[in-house]
Design a protein around this motif. Structure first.
Motif, short mmCIF file in Angstrom:
data_model
loop_
_atom_site.label_atom_id
_atom_site.label_comp_id
_atom_site.label_asym_id
_atom_site.label_seq_id
_atom_site.Cartn_x
_atom_site.Cartn_y
_atom_site.Cartn_z
N MET A 80 0.86 -1.30 -0.05
CA MET A 80 -0.12 0.04 -0.13
C MET A 80 0.85 1.41 -0.21
O MET A 80 1.69 1.38 0.95
N GLY A 81 0.94 2.00 -1.32
CA GLY A 81 1.62 3.10 -1.09
C GLY A 81 1.11 4.36 -0.81
O GLY A 81 -0.16 4.38 -0.31
N ILE A 82 1.52 5.43 -0.46
CA ILE A 82 1.05 6.66 0.03
C ILE A 82 1.38 7.81 -0.87
O ILE A 82 2.50 8.14 -0.92
N PHE A 83 0.33 8.59 -1.10
CA PHE A 83 0.58 9.86 -1.89
C PHE A 83 0.37 11.01 -0.83
O PHE A 83 -0.63 11.25 -0.17
N TYR A 84 1.62 11.87 -0.92
CA TYR A 84 1.49 12.97 0.15
C TYR A 84 1.11 14.27 -0.74
O TYR A 84 1.75 14.58 -1.65
N SER A 85 0.14 15.24 -0.09
CA SER A 85 0.10 16.40 -0.74
C SER A 85 1.13 17.57 -0.30
O SER A 85 1.32 18.58 -0.93
N GLY A 86 2.19 16.78 0.28
CA GLY A 86 3.35 17.70 0.78
C GLY A 86 3.23 17.76 2.32
O GLY A 86 2.09 17.56 3.02
N ILE A 87 4.48 17.89 3.07
CA ILE A 87 4.74 17.77 4.39
C ILE A 87 4.87 19.20 4.89
O ILE A 87 5.66 20.05 4.19
N THR A 88 4.03 19.68 5.96
CA THR A 88 4.03 21.09 6.44
C THR A 88 4.71 20.94 7.73
O THR A 88 3.93 20.20 8.56
N LEU A 89 5.78 21.47 7.94
CA LEU A 89 6.28 21.59 9.52
C LEU A 89 6.31 22.79 9.94
O LEU A 89 6.63 23.87 9.66
N ASN A 90 5.62 22.89 11.24
CA ASN A 90 5.31 24.13 12.04
C ASN A 90 6.08 24.15 13.04
O ASN A 90 6.21 22.90 14.07
N LEU A 91 6.53 25.26 13.56
CA LEU A 91 7.42 25.51 14.83
C LEU A 91 6.55 26.40 15.77
O LEU A 91 6.36 27.64 15.38
N TYR A 92 6.16 25.90 16.76
CA TYR A 92 5.55 26.87 17.81
C TYR A 92 6.19 27.12 19.14
O TYR A 92 6.86 26.10 19.67
N GLU A 93 5.76 28.35 19.87
CA GLU A 93 6.26 28.49 21.16
C GLU A 93 5.23 27.74 21.98
O GLU A 93 4.14 27.75 21.69
N PRO A 94 5.63 27.31 23.00
CA PRO A 94 4.50 26.66 24.00
C PRO A 94 3.57 27.85 24.46
O PRO A 94 3.72 28.78 24.86
N GLY A 95 2.34 27.39 24.24
CA GLY A 95 1.30 28.14 24.59
C GLY A 95 0.99 29.38 23.73
O GLY A 95 0.42 30.60 24.22
#
Length: 197
Positions: A80-95
């Motif tokens: 079973m393969g997987i098509f990704y629409s793209g990976i978005t990596l977000n960086l947050y400050e706590p709270g």
């Protein structure tokens, strides 16, 4: 005697139909279990802090700091393969809100495959409230994407994946050393705990 023969034949027919129905039910259940998609697994195995010269080596030296994340993506599915629409990596400050983000192009991942991506994020410096302890920083990292699973020649509908986890980044140098001028693109401090989503 005639009725007993008829009853025996009916009984055998019912037993045969029951056996066929049971076998088909078990086969359908096993097929359904084997074709149920499993979500990919994400792991940040390495985090590096890089410094780049933003003034082209002019006398008024200033560096911009970037976080380089090594994101590993495991597809645990068989056939079973997987098509990704793209990976978005977000960086947050706590709270708090997002202080940095970056995305990858869409791509396809084969079954039983591990993909490694290096994602560079420039966190906003103004108003930073990230928790610090002896130069160490705690961030919240979020992974977002939409995926389609490919089963043979068929594709499933879009599934949203949204994971967040705390990332602890350790400073390897003293704060005075970390602020010292360094050539463009040179790593000045590094390392973090492995983070699995």
């Amino acid at each position: 005697m005639f009725f007993r023969i008829v009853d025996d034949d009916r009984f055998r027919l019912y037993c045969f139909l029951l056996c066929v129905f049971s076998v088909l039910s078990v086969a359908c259940l096993l097929s359904w279990l084997s074709l149920t998609p499993k979500n990919p697994r994400f792991q940040i195995s390495d985090t590096r802090v890089l410094a780049f010269d933003s003034n082209n080596n002019q006398s008024a030296y200033r560096t911009d700091k970037y976080l380089m994340f090594n994101l590993k993506i495991l597809n645990p599915n068989k056939r079973m393969g997987i098509f990704y629409s793209g990976i978005t990596l977000n960086l947050y400050e706590p709270g708090c809100c997002i202080i940095g983000t970056n995305s990858t192009p869409a791509f396809y991942q084969g079954y039983k495959n591990t993909t490694s991506l290096d994602i560079l994020i420039h966190p906003a410096q103004e108003g930073s409230k990230a928790q610090t302890n002896g130069g160490n920083i705690n961030y919240i990292v979020g992974v977002q994407t939409y995926v389609r699973f490919r089963i043979m020649k068929w594709k499933t509908k879009l599934h949203q994946i949204d994971h967040k986890s705390i990332l602890h980044v350790e400073a390897e140098h003293e704060s005075g050393e970390a602020q010292a001028p360094a050539p463009a693109g040179v790593e000045i401090k590094a390392s973090s705990d492995n983070l699995t989503f």
